[in-house]
Design a protein around this motif. Sequence first.
Motif, short mmCIF file in Angstrom:
data_model
loop_
_atom_site.label_atom_id
_atom_site.label_comp_id
_atom_site.label_asym_id
_atom_site.label_seq_id
_atom_site.Cartn_x
_atom_site.Cartn_y
_atom_site.Cartn_z
N VAL A 144 0.82 -1.21 0.00
CA VAL A 144 0.00 0.00 0.00
C VAL A 144 0.86 1.26 0.00
O VAL A 144 0.34 2.36 -0.23
N ALA A 145 2.15 1.14 0.26
CA ALA A 145 3.04 2.30 0.17
C ALA A 145 3.05 2.86 -1.26
O ALA A 145 3.17 4.08 -1.46
N LEU A 146 2.93 1.96 -2.24
CA LEU A 146 3.01 2.40 -3.64
C LEU A 146 1.88 3.35 -4.02
O LEU A 146 2.15 4.45 -4.54
N PRO A 147 0.60 3.01 -3.79
CA PRO A 147 -0.44 3.98 -4.13
C PRO A 147 -0.38 5.26 -3.32
O PRO A 147 -0.82 6.32 -3.80
N ALA A 202 -3.99 6.94 -6.56
CA ALA A 202 -3.94 5.92 -5.52
C ALA A 202 -4.95 4.81 -5.78
O ALA A 202 -4.62 3.61 -5.69
N VAL A 203 -6.17 5.17 -6.13
CA VAL A 203 -7.20 4.17 -6.39
C VAL A 203 -6.84 3.32 -7.61
O VAL A 203 -7.00 2.09 -7.61
N ALA A 204 -6.34 3.96 -8.66
CA ALA A 204 -5.96 3.22 -9.87
C ALA A 204 -4.86 2.20 -9.57
O ALA A 204 -4.89 1.06 -10.05
N VAL A 205 -3.89 2.61 -8.76
CA VAL A 205 -2.79 1.69 -8.41
C VAL A 205 -3.30 0.56 -7.52
O VAL A 205 -2.89 -0.60 -7.68
N VAL A 206 -4.20 0.86 -6.60
CA VAL A 206 -4.77 -0.18 -5.74
C VAL A 206 -5.48 -1.23 -6.58
O VAL A 206 -5.32 -2.45 -6.38
#
Length: 258
Positions: free
Chosen positions: A96-99, A233-237
């Motif tokens: 979750v660090a990535l998003p 963030a949502v797109a990456v999640v």
Amino acid sequence: MITSVLLATDWVRLLIVCVVFTAVACAIALFTGLLDPRRFLTAATRAALQLAAVSAVITFVLSHLGLTWAFLVLMAVVATATSARRTEAGRRGAWVALPIVVGTVPSLTLLLVIGLLPVKGIALIPVGGILIGGAMTATTLSARRALDTLHDRYGEYEAARAMGFPERDAVCLIIRQPAAEALVPPLDQTRTVGLVTLPGAFVGMLLGGAPVWQAGALQIVVLLALLAVEAAAVAVVVELVARGLIRRPSQEGEVRLT
């Protein structure tokens, strides 16, 4: 002496108001069964202690640019830990660090490069905190909704696979719209700014003596940056869940990518 008495009176009023608000929240939770009241009490206590600690060191941090960057990194680390815990992803929670950073870092960089945000702690920490906090909230909400949906609608995932959808596409088909619901609050906040809400950046600048137009200009930049950060963030999640990188321990055997 008079000033000291007035300050003491203000602190008493502040304490009373904080206790009343916390007690009301706990009472509502207790009598309606919404949540364990202790969660509100714990949150209020932590907030008070953390703000007291930050207030004690913030002046020193703001006067040293290196410490300002370190403080922003600390914010991101705490945001990651909080989101990972809420997502209940176990050891995979580190993803979750990535998003959280994928939208925040480019947005801050852009604001600095074009000169809208000065390279000073007094500007970097508030704006950076707003963006990191928004990314954290969007990440937590979208990941929880995506994982819950994948579990609840697993039969639809299997049906999509039976129709020939690749693994990733089958998962995306199920989770994309539920995850996108995390964007509803920031979209509503942006649509109603000035009519329903006056966000912190705007109010803070007004209280600091800035002209109204300048406060409004900064606020619209922050709001739109926040939208971009949260959308990223949502797109990456969605992508991480679809690829099986974010999973709860109980779900790790449900979907296997080939």
